[in-house]
Write a protein that holds these residues in place. Sequence first.
Motif, PDB file in Angstrom:
ATOM      1  N   ALA A   1       0.104  -2.842  -0.691  1.00 48.65           N
ATOM      2  CA  ALA A   1       0.496  -3.091  -2.117  1.00 48.65           C
ATOM      3  C   ALA A   1       1.169  -1.806  -2.486  1.00 48.65           C
ATOM      4  O   ALA A   1       0.741  -0.971  -3.205  1.00 48.65           O
ATOM      5  N   ALA A   2       2.606  -1.865  -2.404  1.00 46.50           N
ATOM      6  CA  ALA A   2       3.025  -0.534  -2.605  1.00 46.50           C
ATOM      7  C   ALA A   2       3.423  -0.504  -4.261  1.00 46.50           C
ATOM      8  O   ALA A   2       3.414  -1.561  -4.823  1.00 46.50           O
ATOM      9  N   PRO A   3       3.403   0.815  -4.750  1.00 46.03           N
ATOM     10  CA  PRO A   3       3.503   1.991  -4.089  1.00 46.03           C
ATOM     11  C   PRO A   3       1.895   2.524  -3.998  1.00 46.03           C
ATOM     12  O   PRO A   3       1.747   3.785  -4.038  1.00 46.03           O
ATOM     13  N   LEU A   4       0.835   1.552  -4.260  1.00 43.48           N
ATOM     14  CA  LEU A   4      -0.734   2.083  -4.420  1.00 43.48           C
ATOM     15  C   LEU A   4      -0.969   2.496  -2.735  1.00 43.48           C
ATOM     16  O   LEU A   4      -1.347   3.613  -2.488  1.00 43.48           O
ATOM     17  N   THR A   5      -1.284   1.470  -2.051  1.00 41.14           N
ATOM     18  CA  THR A   5      -1.414   1.547  -0.563  1.00 41.14           C
ATOM     19  C   THR A   5      -0.701   0.761   0.206  1.00 41.14           C
ATOM     20  O   THR A   5      -0.810  -0.466   0.106  1.00 41.14           O
ATOM     21  N   PHE A   6      -0.017   1.131   1.393  1.00 36.82           N
ATOM     22  CA  PHE A   6       0.983   0.337   1.913  1.00 36.82           C
ATOM     23  C   PHE A   6       1.385   0.778   3.080  1.00 36.82           C
ATOM     24  O   PHE A   6       1.044   2.131   3.489  1.00 36.82           O
ATOM     25  N   HIS A   7       2.033   0.226   4.128  1.00 35.36           N
ATOM     26  CA  HIS A   7       2.372   0.656   5.471  1.00 35.36           C
ATOM     27  C   HIS A   7       3.861   1.395   5.476  1.00 35.36           C
ATOM     28  O   HIS A   7       4.610   0.898   4.847  1.00 35.36           O
ATOM     29  N   ALA A   8       3.883   2.478   6.341  1.00 34.61           N
ATOM     30  CA  ALA A   8       5.248   3.259   6.341  1.00 34.61           C
ATOM     31  C   ALA A   8       6.151   2.400   7.105  1.00 34.61           C
ATOM     32  O   ALA A   8       5.671   1.193   7.680  1.00 34.61           O
ATOM     33  N   THR A   9       7.290   2.863   7.321  1.00 33.60           N
ATOM     34  CA  THR A   9       8.073   2.299   8.009  1.00 33.60           C
ATOM     35  C   THR A   9       7.913   2.028   9.513  1.00 33.60           C
ATOM     36  O   THR A   9       8.426   0.833  10.232  1.00 33.60           O
ATOM     37  N   ASP A  10       6.726   2.463  10.150  1.00 33.61           N
ATOM     38  CA  ASP A  10       6.300   2.191  11.371  1.00 33.61           C
ATOM     39  C   ASP A  10       5.530   1.260  11.314  1.00 33.61           C
ATOM     40  O   ASP A  10       4.744   0.866  12.504  1.00 33.61           O
ATOM     41  N   ASN A  11       5.177   0.697  10.312  1.00 37.74           N
ATOM     42  CA  ASN A  11       4.115  -0.560  10.328  1.00 37.74           C
ATOM     43  C   ASN A  11       2.879  -0.294  10.550  1.00 37.74           C
ATOM     44  O   ASN A  11       2.013  -1.103  10.861  1.00 37.74           O
ATOM     45  N   LYS A  12       2.364   1.070  10.634  1.00 35.88           N
ATOM     46  CA  LYS A  12       1.057   1.230  11.198  1.00 35.88           C
ATOM     47  C   LYS A  12       0.363   2.511  10.200  1.00 35.88           C
ATOM     48  O   LYS A  12      -0.813   2.369   9.738  1.00 35.88           O
ATOM     49  N   THR A  13       1.044   3.445   9.870  1.00 38.84           N
ATOM     50  CA  THR A  13       0.731   4.660   9.074  1.00 38.84           C
ATOM     51  C   THR A  13       0.555   4.165   7.615  1.00 38.84           C
ATOM     52  O   THR A  13       1.370   3.518   6.822  1.00 38.84           O
ATOM     53  N   ILE A  14      -0.430   4.516   7.135  1.00 37.24           N
ATOM     54  CA  ILE A  14      -0.911   4.151   5.649  1.00 37.24           C
ATOM     55  C   ILE A  14      -0.466   5.137   4.790  1.00 37.24           C
ATOM     56  O   ILE A  14      -0.828   6.367   4.999  1.00 37.24           O
ATOM     57  N   ILE A  15       0.427   4.673   3.759  1.00 32.68           N
ATOM     58  CA  ILE A  15       0.730   5.692   2.746  1.00 32.68           C
ATOM     59  C   ILE A  15       0.719   5.045   1.478  1.00 32.68           C
ATOM     60  O   ILE A  15       0.138   4.146   1.212  1.00 32.68           O
ATOM     61  N   GLY A  16       1.058   5.951   0.484  1.00 33.14           N
ATOM     62  CA  GLY A  16       0.972   5.673  -1.027  1.00 33.14           C
ATOM     63  C   GLY A  16       0.318   6.420  -1.950  1.00 33.14           C
ATOM     64  O   GLY A  16      -0.398   7.685  -1.502  1.00 33.14           O
ATOM     65  N   VAL A  17      -0.037   6.224  -3.216  1.00 35.56           N
ATOM     66  CA  VAL A  17      -0.512   7.049  -4.081  1.00 35.56           C
ATOM     67  C   VAL A  17      -2.081   7.278  -4.067  1.00 35.56           C
ATOM     68  O   VAL A  17      -2.372   8.205  -3.993  1.00 35.56           O
ATOM     69  N   GLU A  18      -2.626   6.243  -3.458  1.00 35.54           N
ATOM     70  CA  GLU A  18      -4.171   6.342  -3.371  1.00 35.54           C
ATOM     71  C   GLU A  18      -4.416   7.202  -2.209  1.00 35.54           C
ATOM     72  O   GLU A  18      -5.167   8.293  -2.442  1.00 35.54           O
ATOM     73  N   PRO A  19      -3.801   7.165  -0.885  1.00 40.06           N
ATOM     74  CA  PRO A  19      -4.230   8.314   0.036  1.00 40.06           C
ATOM     75  C   PRO A  19      -3.837   9.289  -0.228  1.00 40.06           C
ATOM     76  O   PRO A  19      -4.410  10.362   0.261  1.00 40.06           O
ATOM     77  N   ASP A  20      -2.784   9.761  -0.753  1.00 41.88           N
ATOM     78  CA  ASP A  20      -2.346  10.901  -1.338  1.00 41.88           C
ATOM     79  C   ASP A  20      -3.502  11.811  -2.381  1.00 41.88           C
ATOM     80  O   ASP A  20      -3.569  12.984  -2.215  1.00 41.88           O
ATOM     81  N   ILE A  21      -3.825  10.950  -3.304  1.00 37.76           N
ATOM     82  CA  ILE A  21      -4.978  11.315  -4.067  1.00 37.76           C
ATOM     83  C   ILE A  21      -6.238  11.744  -3.259  1.00 37.76           C
ATOM     84  O   ILE A  21      -6.723  12.933  -3.563  1.00 37.76           O
ATOM     85  N   ALA A  22      -6.528  10.900  -2.426  1.00 40.18           N
ATOM     86  CA  ALA A  22      -7.921  11.033  -1.620  1.00 40.18           C
ATOM     87  C   ALA A  22      -7.546  12.386  -0.609  1.00 40.18           C
ATOM     88  O   ALA A  22      -8.498  12.888  -0.689  1.00 40.18           O
ATOM     89  N   SER A  23      -6.386  12.628  -0.215  1.00 41.74           N
ATOM     90  CA  SER A  23      -5.947  13.732   0.475  1.00 41.74           C
ATOM     91  C   SER A  23      -6.120  14.845  -0.372  1.00 41.74           C
ATOM     92  O   SER A  23      -6.748  16.067   0.165  1.00 41.74           O
ATOM     93  N   LEU A  24      -5.554  15.154  -1.548  1.00 46.17           N
ATOM     94  CA  LEU A  24      -5.888  16.219  -2.279  1.00 46.17           C
ATOM     95  C   LEU A  24      -7.475  16.511  -2.473  1.00 46.17           C
ATOM     96  O   LEU A  24      -8.082  17.627  -2.263  1.00 46.17           O
ATOM     97  N   VAL A  25      -8.383  15.414  -2.806  1.00 45.17           N
ATOM     98  CA  VAL A  25      -9.703  15.623  -2.976  1.00 45.17           C
ATOM     99  C   VAL A  25     -10.303  16.125  -1.393  1.00 45.17           C
ATOM    100  O   VAL A  25     -11.123  17.026  -2.006  1.00 45.17           O
ATOM    101  N   ALA A  26      -9.924  15.644  -0.565  1.00 39.18           N
ATOM    102  CA  ALA A  26     -10.478  16.066   0.679  1.00 39.18           C
ATOM    103  C   ALA A  26     -10.145  17.632   0.862  1.00 39.18           C
ATOM    104  O   ALA A  26     -11.162  18.410   1.390  1.00 39.18           O
ATOM    105  N   ASP A  27      -8.929  18.048   0.419  1.00 39.61           N
ATOM    106  CA  ASP A  27      -8.675  19.273   0.713  1.00 39.61           C
ATOM    107  C   ASP A  27      -9.593  20.085  -0.251  1.00 39.61           C
ATOM    108  O   ASP A  27     -10.135  21.366   0.189  1.00 39.61           O
ATOM    109  N   VAL A  28      -9.810  19.999  -1.300  1.00 40.90           N
ATOM    110  CA  VAL A  28     -10.562  20.651  -2.308  1.00 40.90           C
ATOM    111  C   VAL A  28     -12.096  20.732  -1.752  1.00 40.90           C
ATOM    112  O   VAL A  28     -12.555  21.921  -1.765  1.00 40.90           O
ATOM    113  N   LEU A  29     -12.600  19.635  -1.151  1.00 42.39           N
ATOM    114  CA  LEU A  29     -13.747  19.858  -0.578  1.00 42.39           C
ATOM    115  C   LEU A  29     -13.906  20.380   0.800  1.00 42.39           C
ATOM    116  O   LEU A  29     -15.127  20.462   1.388  1.00 42.39           O
ATOM    117  N   GLY A  30     -12.838  20.624   1.371  1.00 35.47           N
ATOM    118  CA  GLY A  30     -12.848  21.339   2.585  1.00 35.47           C
ATOM    119  C   GLY A  30     -13.269  20.527   3.966  1.00 35.47           C
ATOM    120  O   GLY A  30     -13.680  20.683   4.899  1.00 35.47           O
TER     121      GLY A  30
END
Length: 327
Positions: A86-115
């Motif tokens: 479901a681009a641009p929310l959560t979808f596969h990159a051009t390798d058809n396996k890596t999960i990308i999108g705004v949702e994993p990006d925001i989750a990544s920021l949260v994980a950073d803050v939480l260490g």
Amino acid sequence: MSVHLARRTTAVALGLVSALVLAACSNPSDGGTTEVAQTSGARTKINLSPDQNRITTDKVESIAAEVPEEIRKRGTLEIVDSSGSAAPLTFHATDNKTIIGVEPDIASLVADVLGLKLHINTVSWENIFVGLDSAKYDVGFSNITVTEDRKEKYDFATYREDNLGFEAKKGSGLKVTGPEDVAGRTVAVSSGTNQEKLLVEWSKENEKAGRKPVNIKYYQNDSDTYLALQSGRIDLYLGPNPTAAYHAATTGKTEVVGTYSGAGAALQGLIAATTKKDSGLVKPLADALNEVIGNRTYTRVLERWGLSDEAVTKSGINPPGLPRTNK
């Protein structure tokens, strides 16, 4: 619908459509990118490759200390999202396996803050909630709308506005502003979503008013849905507006013919990080989200995906959500 909310919802949703106007298709020569035009007129190049170079932020010790001890000791934040592309929310990159999108990006920021190290688990939509219930996963980042029903089992920390889009075949001439516009129409929707709940309510409302009900259809995946739309087997597809707008822009075969708040007529819908009720995670999640909102890394992520119009100014815990009935 209140006039104030109707105008606001329409303005926001139309902004999302225009924010996702395609400027160039995927370009394999530069690793796989596409460009979208922001409402300001500036163009944003979206990286579709597996090498995401995500925006990062620093750990905040005081917020990290709020995380339940079991998760801190484990060292990972187990997030869960839907396997549906479901681009641009959560979808596969051009390798058809890596999960990308705004949702994993925001989750990544949260994980950073939480260490914590981010670990993405991709499952079917219904298994998101099964996994949260069993504590297999810590938190869902999958365009999950706050609803009053869900609040009985889950805690929510909000991070985006939620608007829905009715997508039709380009040139259909259809316009959707309320229940009467889908009376007797064949509309596809994903099972178990707030979109489905809204559509079912609209169908009931049509029947009570003496109009034809909605002929609701379900498909296994988006490709089947869009094939049905192009062939005329369905009139409309109701889904998240960012996804509908992105698909319309990138294919040129469909168009968004109506928008609606994901929380119904009287309330602006909100998307939230979702965790099992009383898991002890909702406060650190909200605090982490407010940290990245404040330091503007959140803003940069939304800009990166052409979704600036979905921004919230503050993460709230368990705000009013989609009512049990949309009347």
